[in-house]
Write a protein that holds these residues in place. Sequence first.
Motif, PDB file in Angstrom:
ATOM      1  N   ARG A  81      32.107  40.114  36.188  1.00  0.00           N
ATOM      2  CA  ARG A  81      31.850  38.823  35.551  1.00  0.00           C
ATOM      3  C   ARG A  81      33.006  37.841  35.663  1.00  0.00           C
ATOM      4  O   ARG A  81      32.880  36.686  35.260  1.00  0.00           O
ATOM      5  N   ASN A  82      34.127  38.265  36.208  1.00  0.00           N
ATOM      6  CA  ASN A  82      35.274  37.367  36.342  1.00  0.00           C
ATOM      7  C   ASN A  82      36.234  37.907  37.394  1.00  0.00           C
ATOM      8  O   ASN A  82      36.057  39.020  37.916  1.00  0.00           O
ATOM      9  N   GLY A  83      37.257  37.122  37.697  1.00  0.00           N
ATOM     10  CA  GLY A  83      38.201  37.495  38.728  1.00  0.00           C
ATOM     11  C   GLY A  83      38.993  38.740  38.405  1.00  0.00           C
ATOM     12  O   GLY A  83      39.289  39.555  39.289  1.00  0.00           O
ATOM     13  N   ARG A  84      39.341  38.921  37.133  1.00  0.00           N
ATOM     14  CA  ARG A  84      40.112  40.103  36.747  1.00  0.00           C
ATOM     15  C   ARG A  84      39.319  41.378  37.011  1.00  0.00           C
ATOM     16  O   ARG A  84      39.842  42.345  37.573  1.00  0.00           O
ATOM     17  N   GLU A  85      38.038  41.371  36.623  1.00  0.00           N
ATOM     18  CA  GLU A  85      37.192  42.533  36.875  1.00  0.00           C
ATOM     19  C   GLU A  85      37.010  42.759  38.372  1.00  0.00           C
ATOM     20  O   GLU A  85      36.951  43.909  38.830  1.00  0.00           O
ATOM     21  N   ALA A  86      36.932  41.672  39.130  1.00  0.00           N
ATOM     22  CA  ALA A  86      36.756  41.787  40.581  1.00  0.00           C
ATOM     23  C   ALA A  86      37.945  42.484  41.223  1.00  0.00           C
ATOM     24  O   ALA A  86      37.786  43.391  42.054  1.00  0.00           O
ATOM     25  N   LEU A  87      39.160  42.082  40.849  1.00  0.00           N
ATOM     26  CA  LEU A  87      40.358  42.702  41.411  1.00  0.00           C
ATOM     27  C   LEU A  87      40.437  44.180  41.057  1.00  0.00           C
ATOM     28  O   LEU A  87      40.810  45.017  41.881  1.00  0.00           O
ATOM     29  N   GLN A  88      40.061  44.502  39.832  1.00  0.00           N
ATOM     30  CA  GLN A  88      40.079  45.898  39.400  1.00  0.00           C
ATOM     31  C   GLN A  88      39.058  46.723  40.193  1.00  0.00           C
ATOM     32  O   GLN A  88      39.339  47.852  40.617  1.00  0.00           O
ATOM     33  N   SER A 117      40.212  47.311  43.784  1.00  0.00           N
ATOM     34  CA  SER A 117      41.261  48.327  43.796  1.00  0.00           C
ATOM     35  C   SER A 117      40.688  49.726  43.599  1.00  0.00           C
ATOM     36  O   SER A 117      41.125  50.695  44.223  1.00  0.00           O
ATOM     37  N   GLU A 118      39.668  49.832  42.755  1.00  0.00           N
ATOM     38  CA  GLU A 118      39.102  51.145  42.419  1.00  0.00           C
ATOM     39  C   GLU A 118      38.158  51.675  43.494  1.00  0.00           C
ATOM     40  O   GLU A 118      38.184  52.866  43.826  1.00  0.00           O
ATOM     41  N   TYR A 119      37.331  50.797  44.054  1.00  0.00           N
ATOM     42  CA  TYR A 119      36.270  51.253  44.950  1.00  0.00           C
ATOM     43  C   TYR A 119      36.541  50.996  46.433  1.00  0.00           C
ATOM     44  O   TYR A 119      35.854  51.550  47.288  1.00  0.00           O
ATOM     45  N   SER A 120      37.515  50.131  46.763  1.00  0.00           N
ATOM     46  CA  SER A 120      37.799  49.766  48.164  1.00  0.00           C
ATOM     47  C   SER A 120      36.505  49.441  48.921  1.00  0.00           C
ATOM     48  O   SER A 120      36.164  50.084  49.919  1.00  0.00           O
ATOM     49  N   PRO A 121      35.754  48.439  48.462  1.00  0.00           N
ATOM     50  CA  PRO A 121      34.457  48.135  49.077  1.00  0.00           C
ATOM     51  C   PRO A 121      34.606  47.541  50.478  1.00  0.00           C
ATOM     52  O   PRO A 121      35.675  47.040  50.849  1.00  0.00           O
ATOM     53  N   ASP A 122      33.527  47.621  51.231  1.00  0.00           N
ATOM     54  CA  ASP A 122      33.501  46.964  52.547  1.00  0.00           C
ATOM     55  C   ASP A 122      33.366  45.463  52.400  1.00  0.00           C
ATOM     56  O   ASP A 122      33.860  44.702  53.232  1.00  0.00           O
ATOM     57  N   LEU A 123      32.681  45.037  51.338  1.00  0.00           N
ATOM     58  CA  LEU A 123      32.298  43.630  51.205  1.00  0.00           C
ATOM     59  C   LEU A 123      32.454  43.168  49.760  1.00  0.00           C
ATOM     60  O   LEU A 123      32.123  43.895  48.817  1.00  0.00           O
ATOM     61  N   LEU A 144      44.379  39.669  46.355  1.00  0.00           N
ATOM     62  CA  LEU A 144      43.993  40.972  46.883  1.00  0.00           C
ATOM     63  C   LEU A 144      45.173  41.651  47.559  1.00  0.00           C
ATOM     64  O   LEU A 144      45.988  40.996  48.215  1.00  0.00           O
ATOM     65  N   GLN A 145      45.261  42.950  47.396  1.00  0.00           N
ATOM     66  CA  GLN A 145      46.322  43.705  48.037  1.00  0.00           C
ATOM     67  C   GLN A 145      45.979  43.957  49.502  1.00  0.00           C
ATOM     68  O   GLN A 145      44.807  44.121  49.867  1.00  0.00           O
ATOM     69  N   ALA A 146      46.985  43.997  50.351  1.00  0.00           N
ATOM     70  CA  ALA A 146      46.769  44.086  51.794  1.00  0.00           C
ATOM     71  C   ALA A 146      45.943  45.294  52.206  1.00  0.00           C
ATOM     72  O   ALA A 146      45.136  45.229  53.135  1.00  0.00           O
ATOM     73  N   ASP A 147      46.106  46.419  51.505  1.00  0.00           N
ATOM     74  CA  ASP A 147      45.414  47.635  51.923  1.00  0.00           C
ATOM     75  C   ASP A 147      44.004  47.752  51.357  1.00  0.00           C
ATOM     76  O   ASP A 147      43.298  48.718  51.631  1.00  0.00           O
ATOM     77  N   THR A 148      43.582  46.769  50.544  1.00  0.00           N
ATOM     78  CA  THR A 148      42.247  46.854  49.944  1.00  0.00           C
ATOM     79  C   THR A 148      41.382  45.634  50.249  1.00  0.00           C
ATOM     80  O   THR A 148      40.324  45.471  49.664  1.00  0.00           O
ATOM     81  N   ILE A 149      41.815  44.763  51.152  1.00  0.00           N
ATOM     82  CA  ILE A 149      41.071  43.534  51.410  1.00  0.00           C
ATOM     83  C   ILE A 149      39.731  43.839  52.088  1.00  0.00           C
ATOM     84  O   ILE A 149      39.695  44.399  53.177  1.00  0.00           O
ATOM     85  N   PRO A 150      38.615  43.475  51.447  1.00  0.00           N
ATOM     86  CA  PRO A 150      37.305  43.669  52.072  1.00  0.00           C
ATOM     87  C   PRO A 150      36.892  42.414  52.847  1.00  0.00           C
ATOM     88  O   PRO A 150      37.591  41.397  52.826  1.00  0.00           O
ATOM     89  N   LEU A 151      35.771  42.505  53.546  1.00  0.00           N
ATOM     90  CA  LEU A 151      35.138  41.302  54.070  1.00  0.00           C
ATOM     91  C   LEU A 151      34.642  40.490  52.882  1.00  0.00           C
ATOM     92  O   LEU A 151      34.342  41.041  51.825  1.00  0.00           O
ATOM     93  N   VAL A 152      34.556  39.161  53.037  1.00  0.00           N
ATOM     94  CA  VAL A 152      34.214  38.289  51.911  1.00  0.00           C
ATOM     95  C   VAL A 152      33.048  37.377  52.261  1.00  0.00           C
ATOM     96  O   VAL A 152      33.033  36.760  53.335  1.00  0.00           O
ATOM     97  N   ILE A 153      32.063  37.314  51.371  1.00  0.00           N
ATOM     98  CA  ILE A 153      30.995  36.312  51.427  1.00  0.00           C
ATOM     99  C   ILE A 153      31.075  35.505  50.135  1.00  0.00           C
ATOM    100  O   ILE A 153      31.078  36.066  49.043  1.00  0.00           O
ATOM    101  N   PHE A 154      31.161  34.183  50.260  1.00  0.00           N
ATOM    102  CA  PHE A 154      31.129  33.329  49.084  1.00  0.00           C
ATOM    103  C   PHE A 154      29.687  32.915  48.807  1.00  0.00           C
ATOM    104  O   PHE A 154      28.969  32.498  49.721  1.00  0.00           O
TER     105      PHE A 154
END
Length: 278
Positions: free
Chosen positions: A36-43, A46-52, A71-81
Amino acid sequence: MNKLTVVLVDDEPLALRLLQSMFEEFPDIEIAACCRNGREALQAVSEYSPDLLVLDVQMPGMNGFDVVSRLQADTIPLVIFATAFDEYALKAFEVHAVDYVLKPLDSARLETALDRALQRLQLAHAGKKDIHQEEKNRLLRSIEEMSSTKGQASETRTPVINNRLAIKDRGSITMVNQQDIEWIDAAGDYMCVHVKGETHVMRSTIKDLQKQLCPDNFKRIHRSTLVNLNYIEHIKVLTKGEYFLTLTSGAKVKVSRNYRLPIKEFLEANRRVASEAS
């Protein structure tokens, strides 16, 4: 390959539920988290290392671009806005987002965005090249540039010179041959020009750009979409006089009822050719 894992982010509960229900319709998708927000998104990233990461732009506290920048370098997923605001389209592609989808969301348009993400990951899994890592590197470079520049769109329309588009991107100009353009979709006054697996962003209206493209090849099939007829590989007839096109790249685009005539004529012409050949 395994399913594409995705994290969905939208600060509006109804919009997030709608996004979740639409993604649940795709068999190749596994939803790792809804945030629901940016803080939850970053968490969640970090936790799931999603593809997208499917991300709203305007959110209180930390907007979509703030999330990308943290985003941390080792966890950056592909992004769709996915957003209701078209004025952020250029900035979205400056951070090398896979796609930029406007609300209200359309299932066909969303499927096109997902197909792009899947294609990049499939290429990486096939060993042709590390597409995912390449996207991460490009995104990291863009994040660094975002801290020092604001990526404003140019007010000058991109010209077409000798059947080539001159697409200006900050300090460089990319010359694109018209025959290499597969399709074009609009986000407000920005055009996303899809060429050989890459997306170039230019400032123009769809009407102005269509006037400059070859009328025999480029047809408007939706209020926000132009397609090069030479790249149509498969046509699915839908109800209510609509069509669904699959292009040679695998991209899928919808033909709305109000713009179906060019595709109908294209079908009839090809049927005549097939009949004459037999």
